[in-house]
Design a protein around this motif. Structure first.
Motif, PDB file in Angstrom:
ATOM      1  N   ALA A  98       0.833  -1.198   0.000  1.00 55.20           N
ATOM      2  CA  ALA A  98       0.000   0.000   0.000  1.00 55.20           C
ATOM      3  C   ALA A  98       0.867   1.246   0.000  1.00 55.20           C
ATOM      4  CB  ALA A  98      -0.921   0.007   1.217  1.00 55.20           C
ATOM      5  N   LYS A  99       0.433   2.239  -0.776  1.00 58.04           N
ATOM      6  CA  LYS A  99       1.121   3.518  -0.829  1.00 58.04           C
ATOM      7  C   LYS A  99       0.134   4.652  -0.607  1.00 58.04           C
ATOM      8  CE  LYS A  99       3.546   6.810  -3.746  1.00 58.04           C
ATOM      9  NZ  LYS A  99       4.295   7.272  -2.557  1.00 58.04           N
ATOM     10  N   ALA A 100       0.433   5.529   0.332  1.00 63.07           N
ATOM     11  CA  ALA A 100      -0.392   6.707   0.558  1.00 63.07           C
ATOM     12  C   ALA A 100      -0.320   7.622  -0.659  1.00 63.07           C
ATOM     13  CB  ALA A 100       0.064   7.454   1.800  1.00 63.07           C
ATOM     14  N   THR A 101      -1.482   8.074  -1.129  1.00 62.12           N
ATOM     15  CA  THR A 101      -1.550   8.976  -2.272  1.00 62.12           C
ATOM     16  C   THR A 101      -2.357  10.210  -1.907  1.00 62.12           C
ATOM     17  OG1 THR A 101      -3.517   7.896  -3.196  1.00 62.12           O
ATOM     18  CG2 THR A 101      -1.359   7.063  -3.888  1.00 62.12           C
ATOM     19  N   TYR A 102      -2.137  11.269  -2.672  1.00 57.68           N
ATOM     20  CA  TYR A 102      -2.765  12.551  -2.385  1.00 57.68           C
ATOM     21  C   TYR A 102      -3.342  13.135  -3.655  1.00 57.68           C
ATOM     22  CZ  TYR A 102      -0.111  11.846   1.828  1.00 57.68           C
ATOM     23  OH  TYR A 102       0.410  11.298   2.979  1.00 57.68           O
ATOM     24  N   TYR A 103      -4.235  14.095  -3.487  1.00 57.33           N
ATOM     25  CA  TYR A 103      -4.990  14.670  -4.600  1.00 57.33           C
ATOM     26  C   TYR A 103      -4.094  15.193  -5.728  1.00 57.33           C
ATOM     27  CZ  TYR A 103      -8.372  17.628  -7.052  1.00 57.33           C
ATOM     28  OH  TYR A 103      -9.172  18.216  -7.999  1.00 57.33           O
ATOM     29  N   SER A 104      -3.019  15.860  -5.366  1.00 53.32           N
ATOM     30  CA  SER A 104      -2.146  16.479  -6.364  1.00 53.32           C
ATOM     31  C   SER A 104      -0.965  15.605  -6.759  1.00 53.32           C
ATOM     32  CB  SER A 104      -1.622  17.818  -5.838  1.00 53.32           C
ATOM     33  OG  SER A 104      -0.865  17.645  -4.652  1.00 53.32           O
ATOM     34  N   GLY A 105      -0.913  14.400  -6.286  1.00 49.58           N
ATOM     35  CA  GLY A 105       0.233  13.552  -6.508  1.00 49.58           C
ATOM     36  C   GLY A 105       0.253  12.869  -7.859  1.00 49.58           C
ATOM     37  N   SER A 106       1.433  12.443  -8.249  1.00 44.63           N
ATOM     38  CA  SER A 106       1.644  11.660  -9.455  1.00 44.63           C
ATOM     39  C   SER A 106       2.451  10.431  -9.066  1.00 44.63           C
ATOM     40  CB  SER A 106       2.380  12.478 -10.508  1.00 44.63           C
ATOM     41  OG  SER A 106       2.585  11.721 -11.683  1.00 44.63           O
ATOM     42  N   TYR A 107       1.977   9.254  -9.468  1.00 48.37           N
ATOM     43  CA  TYR A 107       2.566   8.014  -8.969  1.00 48.37           C
ATOM     44  C   TYR A 107       2.787   7.020 -10.092  1.00 48.37           C
ATOM     45  CZ  TYR A 107       0.353  10.253  -5.005  1.00 48.37           C
ATOM     46  OH  TYR A 107      -0.068  11.173  -4.073  1.00 48.37           O
ATOM     47  N   TYR A 108       3.950   6.410 -10.075  1.00 49.40           N
ATOM     48  CA  TYR A 108       4.277   5.386 -11.055  1.00 49.40           C
ATOM     49  C   TYR A 108       3.619   4.052 -10.687  1.00 49.40           C
ATOM     50  CZ  TYR A 108       7.264   2.632 -14.192  1.00 49.40           C
ATOM     51  OH  TYR A 108       7.747   1.797 -15.172  1.00 49.40           O
ATOM     52  N   MET A 109       3.705   3.689  -9.416  1.00 47.24           N
ATOM     53  CA  MET A 109       3.027   2.545  -8.801  1.00 47.24           C
ATOM     54  C   MET A 109       3.593   1.188  -9.178  1.00 47.24           C
ATOM     55  SD  MET A 109      -1.007   3.600  -8.558  1.00 47.24           S
ATOM     56  CE  MET A 109      -1.335   3.390 -10.311  1.00 47.24           C
ATOM     57  N   ARG A 110       4.717   1.143  -9.860  1.00 45.03           N
ATOM     58  CA  ARG A 110       5.265  -0.113 -10.339  1.00 45.03           C
ATOM     59  C   ARG A 110       6.650  -0.427  -9.803  1.00 45.03           C
ATOM     60  NH1 ARG A 110       3.524   1.642 -16.275  1.00 45.03           N
ATOM     61  NH2 ARG A 110       3.432   3.602 -15.086  1.00 45.03           N
ATOM     62  N   ALA A 112       8.799  -1.205  -6.096  1.00 38.59           N
ATOM     63  CA  ALA A 112       8.601  -1.565  -4.701  1.00 38.59           C
ATOM     64  C   ALA A 112       8.917  -0.422  -3.746  1.00 38.59           C
ATOM     65  CB  ALA A 112       9.447  -2.790  -4.359  1.00 38.59           C
ATOM     66  N   TYR A 113       9.922   0.393  -4.087  1.00 39.83           N
ATOM     67  CA  TYR A 113      10.334   1.454  -3.171  1.00 39.83           C
ATOM     68  C   TYR A 113       9.275   2.525  -2.988  1.00 39.83           C
ATOM     69  CZ  TYR A 113      11.396   4.418  -7.248  1.00 39.83           C
ATOM     70  OH  TYR A 113      11.322   5.163  -8.407  1.00 39.83           O
ATOM     71  N   GLU A 114       8.303   2.587  -3.867  1.00 38.91           N
ATOM     72  CA  GLU A 114       7.241   3.578  -3.747  1.00 38.91           C
ATOM     73  C   GLU A 114       6.265   3.271  -2.611  1.00 38.91           C
ATOM     74  OE1 GLU A 114       6.349   3.226  -8.280  1.00 38.91           O
ATOM     75  OE2 GLU A 114       5.606   5.190  -7.623  1.00 38.91           O
ATOM     76  N   TYR A 115       6.220   2.036  -2.186  1.00 42.96           N
ATOM     77  CA  TYR A 115       5.184   1.596  -1.255  1.00 42.96           C
ATOM     78  C   TYR A 115       5.607   1.737   0.194  1.00 42.96           C
ATOM     79  CZ  TYR A 115       2.541   0.061  -5.253  1.00 42.96           C
ATOM     80  OH  TYR A 115       1.823   0.040  -6.423  1.00 42.96           O
ATOM     81  N   ASP A 116       4.631   2.020   1.042  1.00 48.05           N
ATOM     82  CA  ASP A 116       4.874   2.315   2.446  1.00 48.05           C
ATOM     83  C   ASP A 116       4.634   1.127   3.368  1.00 48.05           C
ATOM     84  OD1 ASP A 116       5.299   5.213   1.993  1.00 48.05           O
ATOM     85  OD2 ASP A 116       3.174   5.175   1.436  1.00 48.05           O
ATOM     86  N   TYR A 117       3.716   0.243   2.997  1.00 50.26           N
ATOM     87  CA  TYR A 117       3.321  -0.867   3.852  1.00 50.26           C
ATOM     88  C   TYR A 117       3.254  -2.149   3.050  1.00 50.26           C
ATOM     89  CZ  TYR A 117       1.893   3.074   6.715  1.00 50.26           C
ATOM     90  OH  TYR A 117       1.875   4.258   7.424  1.00 50.26           O
ATOM     91  N   TRP A 118       3.573  -3.252   3.727  1.00 51.80           N
ATOM     92  CA  TRP A 118       3.615  -4.562   3.085  1.00 51.80           C
ATOM     93  C   TRP A 118       2.958  -5.613   3.951  1.00 51.80           C
ATOM     94  CZ3 TRP A 118       5.826  -5.388  -1.740  1.00 51.80           C
ATOM     95  CH2 TRP A 118       6.520  -4.289  -2.271  1.00 51.80           C
ATOM     96  N   GLY A 119       2.298  -6.551   3.296  1.00 56.70           N
ATOM     97  CA  GLY A 119       1.772  -7.706   3.986  1.00 56.70           C
ATOM     98  C   GLY A 119       2.837  -8.767   4.183  1.00 56.70           C
ATOM     99  N   GLN A 120       2.451  -9.861   4.813  1.00 55.57           N
ATOM    100  CA  GLN A 120       3.401 -10.922   5.136  1.00 55.57           C
ATOM    101  C   GLN A 120       3.626 -11.896   3.993  1.00 55.57           C
ATOM    102  OE1 GLN A 120       0.208 -10.974   6.031  1.00 55.57           O
ATOM    103  NE2 GLN A 120      -0.387 -12.975   5.195  1.00 55.57           N
ATOM    104  N   GLY A 121       2.790 -11.839   2.981  1.00 56.47           N
ATOM    105  CA  GLY A 121       2.920 -12.703   1.827  1.00 56.47           C
ATOM    106  C   GLY A 121       2.073 -13.952   1.918  1.00 56.47           C
ATOM    107  N   THR A 122       1.697 -14.472   0.759  1.00 52.31           N
ATOM    108  CA  THR A 122       0.972 -15.732   0.675  1.00 52.31           C
ATOM    109  C   THR A 122       1.563 -16.558  -0.463  1.00 52.31           C
ATOM    110  OG1 THR A 122      -1.240 -16.743   0.523  1.00 52.31           O
ATOM    111  CG2 THR A 122      -0.851 -14.796  -0.837  1.00 52.31           C
ATOM    112  N   GLN A 123       1.766 -17.835  -0.208  1.00 52.51           N
ATOM    113  CA  GLN A 123       2.433 -18.712  -1.169  1.00 52.51           C
ATOM    114  C   GLN A 123       1.463 -19.171  -2.247  1.00 52.51           C
ATOM    115  OE1 GLN A 123       5.826 -19.918  -1.264  1.00 52.51           O
ATOM    116  NE2 GLN A 123       5.120 -20.560  -3.306  1.00 52.51           N
ATOM    117  N   VAL A 124       1.892 -19.040  -3.493  1.00 52.46           N
ATOM    118  CA  VAL A 124       1.172 -19.589  -4.632  1.00 52.46           C
ATOM    119  C   VAL A 124       2.096 -20.584  -5.318  1.00 52.46           C
ATOM    120  CG1 VAL A 124       0.180 -19.112  -6.905  1.00 52.46           C
ATOM    121  CG2 VAL A 124      -0.280 -17.571  -4.981  1.00 52.46           C
ATOM    122  N   THR A 125       1.640 -21.826  -5.435  1.00 53.07           N
ATOM    123  CA  THR A 125       2.425 -22.864  -6.090  1.00 53.07           C
ATOM    124  C   THR A 125       1.599 -23.470  -7.211  1.00 53.07           C
ATOM    125  OG1 THR A 125       3.576 -23.376  -4.029  1.00 53.07           O
ATOM    126  CG2 THR A 125       3.694 -25.008  -5.786  1.00 53.07           C
TER     127      THR A 125
END
Length: 128
Positions: A98-110, A112-125
């Motif tokens: 998740a990344k906090a965004t604002y009304y006047s912001g511009s975001y690439y979104m692609r 990893a360094y742009e993001y502020d919060y991360w989950g623990q992950g889930t395995q897909v096999t």
């Protein structure tokens, strides 16, 4: 601040489908851009999909276009990744971000360094 919990991973055969969910709590969810990343064994973390807070901008990595769909339900504080036609190369730990965004912001979104919060992950096999 923001807590993210992924679910829905598991073991499926090639050609099958899974739907991943990411439930958020804490800070206002609707103001966050959301992304999915994955990391396969021996590989670098890579971008999979992202969606803006309004849902009006969506991005996918080329390898999943036409197979995966990202969506969000702000009323439920949840983002989804529907994965169809799964391939063995999709095998990875999938992370919600998740990344906090604002009304006047511009975001690439692609990236990893742009993001502020991360989950623990889930395995897909995905088996052959």
């Amino acid at each position: 601040q923001v807590q993210l919990v992924e679910s829905g991973g598991g073991l499926v055969q090639a050609g099958g489908s899974l739907r991943l969910s990411c439930a958020a709590s804490g800070r206002t969810f609707s103001s966050y851009a959301m992304g999915w990343f994955r990391q396969a064994p021996g590989k670098e973390r890579e971008f999979v999909a992202a969606i803006s807070w309004s849902g009006n901008r969506i991005y996918y990595t080329d390898s999943v276009k036409g197979r995966f769909t990202i969506s969000r339900d702000n009323a439920k504080n949840t983002v989804y990744l529907q994965m169809n036609s799964l391939k063995p190369e999709d095998t990875a730990v999938y992370y919600c971000a998740a990344k906090a965004t604002y009304y006047s912001g511009s975001y690439y979104m692609r990236e990893a360094y742009e993001y502020d919060y991360w989950g623990q992950g889930t395995q897909v096999t995905v088996s052959s």
